[in-house]
Design a protein around this motif. Structure first.
Motif, short mmCIF file in Angstrom:
data_model
loop_
_atom_site.label_atom_id
_atom_site.label_comp_id
_atom_site.label_asym_id
_atom_site.label_seq_id
_atom_site.Cartn_x
_atom_site.Cartn_y
_atom_site.Cartn_z
N LEU A 73 0.86 -1.17 -0.18
CA LEU A 73 0.12 0.05 -0.05
C LEU A 73 0.88 1.26 -0.02
O LEU A 73 0.63 2.32 -0.75
N ARG A 74 2.01 1.31 0.95
CA ARG A 74 2.84 2.41 0.94
C ARG A 74 3.57 2.63 -0.29
O ARG A 74 3.88 3.86 -0.62
N PHE A 77 -1.35 -1.20 -5.39
CA PHE A 77 -2.63 -1.69 -4.96
C PHE A 77 -3.14 -2.87 -5.41
O PHE A 77 -3.76 -3.44 -4.43
N ALA A 78 -2.84 -3.40 -6.73
CA ALA A 78 -3.26 -4.57 -6.90
C ALA A 78 -2.53 -5.62 -6.19
O ALA A 78 -3.11 -6.66 -5.73
N GLU A 79 -1.29 -5.57 -6.03
CA GLU A 79 -0.43 -6.49 -5.13
C GLU A 79 -1.02 -6.65 -3.80
O GLU A 79 -0.89 -7.37 -3.03
N ALA A 80 -1.19 -5.19 -3.15
CA ALA A 80 -1.71 -5.42 -1.71
C ALA A 80 -3.16 -6.05 -1.54
O ALA A 80 -3.27 -6.73 -0.74
N ALA A 83 -10.20 -2.79 1.50
CA ALA A 83 -10.81 -1.52 1.30
C ALA A 83 -9.85 -0.56 0.87
O ALA A 83 -9.92 0.18 0.03
N GLN A 84 -8.79 -0.35 1.66
CA GLN A 84 -7.69 0.65 1.38
C GLN A 84 -7.10 0.42 -0.03
O GLN A 84 -6.71 1.23 -0.82
N ALA A 85 -6.83 -1.07 -0.33
CA ALA A 85 -6.32 -1.27 -1.81
C ALA A 85 -7.11 -0.86 -2.80
O ALA A 85 -6.83 0.02 -3.66
N LEU A 86 -8.35 -0.98 -2.60
CA LEU A 86 -9.50 -0.83 -3.61
C LEU A 86 -9.53 0.75 -3.94
O LEU A 86 -9.67 1.10 -4.82
N ALA A 87 -9.63 1.59 -2.57
CA ALA A 87 -9.70 2.80 -2.85
C ALA A 87 -8.60 3.45 -3.34
O ALA A 87 -8.51 4.22 -4.36
N GLY A 88 -7.23 2.93 -3.15
CA GLY A 88 -6.16 3.57 -3.86
C GLY A 88 -6.09 3.34 -5.33
O GLY A 88 -5.64 4.03 -6.27
#
Length: 693
Positions: A574-575, A579-582, A604-609
């Motif tokens: 994520l950092r 995002f797909a890998e996260a 949810a964080q990955a999808l938002a990113g």
């Protein structure tokens, strides 16, 4: 003119030949098709009767199947134990069932067994059972064509190879055990009294079987094929498999992990409806919903317990016992789970089994004497003097619990310790209580009492490595040096790690004993390894991502470590904006079945990113449904990515705050009751020294 006449004559003769042969050929084809269908029915129908008569599998095997099914992202089939067959197989007449050989239940080690299960469930993931049904009409239509039989054989052969690959990819550390188990099953197949039916694990010819073993034991599953081709084939297999998560597009479509999260959420919704139906005394409808709940959410101890009640009412006594024992395994209200299992067993006429479970229920804290005295389910054992003793023990425990509460307020330490010891003598199966008493006994200078309590803690299976270490300390203080060294060695075998062992004064008498230095070195090495593991799991350094990925994929590691590794890896990704890998990492964590609230929020964080706002908002809602209780993180995600309106965000943040205030962020399926006596604070009982890993 004569030539034309001859040509017409020849043509007419050919047509006449076809006209005469056509009905005969049609009749031959029809007879052949009928023979194929008759042979299929003769093979399938008797075996179906055998399957129906076969008993359900024991709880341990069913749980293994459910665990592997979660790993592969398929629905766990019903499991039957069939006598006379040699190999596991998938039987697909009606709803698919996993058939397990009766003689193989104890023959295979747990790790080999899960690889065999993975092979069989891979057939379901690949939809091979659909192909097997298509084979029958296809064989009836094309029985005369040798090309059909060649193609059918190749399809079956490559299906077995593919399922072997699934099993090895799922459990790479167990490839040798898997191969050895297949060899054992192949040997049994030759002498099995009943021919294997369905989709089997060892139904290949001998030469094909040897090739399978060769490929299982090699790192490359398909020798002679380039790595690039293998990689492309693997990618195509994953992309075409049901439930693929969307890969680089981070689409949010449910893969194995996301599907598990959604199943948990759906299970909770159905559980609420079932609870309302139970309140309205609509038992049949509630039971139907609860059966769905435990399928969707196998860790819901409440649902297993309520389903057990309804199954008892319906006279399904064996199923009720299984429900209550599953509730006990999940740690939800364990005393009541054992007591209710005793009721089911008593009604089934097993007096000894009922008495055994009643005693176990009292051992772990059951004290409802009024219920024991009037419960009609226990009428078959009420006249047994052993039942009377258990009622008396339960009554004594209830009185001791009340006395402990009073003594704690009076601060009468000496009498408190003595009373606590009496309660421990009854609740011998309560590992938490035994641990507390062990430290309390050490604090007041009673090493013998401490050793007894820590021994009971180990017997109860509660933090066994630490229990053995602490009993070693107590025995050392009491002068039992041989017993202390034996306990210390067992603690090391169980994985105890404590970097303070070299300064632990409780063990000073042992230091000169032969073998102590080796045991201490093992415990220190384990502690050092745990430090490295904890540092890796807490890492914020992108350079540690490969190590975290290896740990998350290592099936030989405990699920907890794999889960934490996948979570940490997802946070690093994520950092880095990957995002797909996260998303894939958080899905991997979710597939392990531990703490899905964190995995849902990570997705949810990955999808938002990735800009998938509707899916991200849906995953936030699922995380909250599962108990996610960090209002600050929820607020930051919702507002920072404009996922919701201010009003919607406020509602979600408030919900997380309520969960935090009520302490419901913990696993929603753990028991809410205390394992120790009412009013006792664990901090007060802690001794001056507690071994730490």
């Amino acid at each position: 003119a004569p030539a034309a006449t001859a040509a017409r004559s020849s043509s007419a003769g050919g047509n006449a030949l076809v006209d005469r042969a056509g009905p005969a050929l049609g009749l031959a084809w029809g007879l052949g098709a009928a023979l194929v269908l008759w042979r299929s029915a003769r093979r399938i129908l008797p075996f179906q009767r055998l399957v129906r008569r076969s008993p359900r599998a024991p709880r341990e095997l069913v749980q293994d199947v459910r665990t592997v099914a979660r790993q592969l992202g398929v629905r766990a089939p019903e499991v039957r134990v069939v006598a006379g067959v040699a190999s596991p197989s998938i039987w697909c007449l009606g709803r698919p069932r996993l058939l397990w050989p009766a003689q193989a239940q104890a023959a295979n080690a747990p790790r080999a067994r899960r690889a065999l299960i993975a092979h069989e469930l891979a057939h379901l993931a690949r939809r091979d059972h659909w192909v097997s049904w298509l084979e029958i009409p296809a064989a009836a239509l094309a029985w005369w064509n040798p090309l059909f039989w060649l193609i059918r054989g190749r399809i079956r052969h490559y299906a077995e190879l593919s399922c072997d690959a699934w099993a090895v990819w799922t459990y790479p550390a167990d490839r040798r055990l898997f191969a050895e188990a297949l060899i054992d099953l192949q040997a049994r197949t030759r002498t099995a009294p009943i021919a294997l039916q369905g989709l089997g694990a060892t139904d290949s010819e001998c030469k094909d079987f040897e090739r399978r073993l060769d490929m299982i034991m090699k790192k490359r599953m398909f020798p002679g094929v380039s790595k690039g081709v293998v990689a492309c084939a693997a990618a195509l297999a994953v992309l075409s498999s049901p439930g693929f998560s969307g890969g680089e597009e981070c689409s949010g479509k449910p893969g194995a992990g996301a599907a598990l999260v959604e199943a948990r959420v759906k299970g909770q919704e159905l559980a609420k409806k079932a609870g309302a139906l139970l309140d309205a005394q609509r038992s049949e409808e509630a039971r139907a919903l609860l059966e769905q709940v435990v399928t969707l959410d196998p860790r819901n101890g409440w649902a297993h317990g309520r389903l057990g009640y309804l199954r008892i009412q319906a006279g399904q006594l064996e199923e009720a016992r299984q429900s209550f024992e599953r509730q006990f395994e999940l740690g939800y209200d364990r005393p009541s789970a054992l007591y209710n299992a005793a009721c089911a067993v008593a009604r089934a006429g097993d007096a000894e089994g009922a008495l055994e479970r009643v005693r176990a229920a009292v051992n772990v804290g059951f004290t409802d004497v009024a219920l024991m005295e009037k419960d009609k389910d226990l009428d078959s054992i009420r006249g047994d003097e052993r039942f009377g003793k258990e009622v008396a023990r339960a009554r004594a425990a209830a009185e001791l619990r009340q006395e402990l509460t009073r003594l704690e307020h009076e601060k009468n330490d000496a009498l408190f310790v003595a009373t606590h010891a009496e309660l421990c003598a009854i609740w011998v199966g309560d590992g938490n209580l035994q641990s507390e008493h062990g430290h309390l006994a050490l604090k007041v200078g009673d090493p013998e009492g401490a050793a007894l309590a820590f021994g009971r803690q180990a017997a109860a299976g509660f933090d066994v490595p630490r229990a053995l270490y602490n009993r070693a300390c107590a025995r050392s203080l009491a002068g039992d040096l041989d017993g202390a060294l034996a306990d210390l060695s067992r603690a090391a075998d169980e994985g105890m790690g404590y970097d303070g062992i070299s300064k632990d004064t409780d063990l000073d008498r042992l230091r000169a004993r032969p073998g102590f230095a080796d045991v201490q070195a093992r415990i220190l090495a384990r502690a050092e390894g745990m430090k490295g593991m904890k540092a890796l799991l807490a890492s914020e350094d992108a350079a540690d991502a490969p190590a975290l990925a290896r740990l998350a994929d290592d099936a030989s590691q405990p699920e907890k470590f794999r889960f934490l590794a996948a979570q940490s890896l997802g946070k690093l990704q994520l950092r880095a904006g990957r995002f797909a890998e996260a998303h894939a990492s958080f899905e991997r964590a979710a597939a392990l079945g531990l703490e899905p609230r964190f995995s849902a929020f990570g997705m949810a964080q990955a999808l938002a990113g990735a800009g998938k706002k509707p899916e991200a908002l849906r995953h936030v809602a699922m995380a909250l449904d599962l108990g996610y209780d960090d209002p600050d993180a929820v607020d930051a995600l919702l507002t920072g990515n404009a996922l919701a309106t201010p009003a919607e965000a406020s509602v979600m943040v408030e919900r997380a705050s309520e969960l935090r205030a009520k302490g419901k962020g913990k696993d929603a399926y753990a028991s809410t009751g205390k394992a120790w006596a009412a009013g006792i604070k664990p901090a007060k009982l802690a001794g001056p020294k507690v071994a730490k890993e």
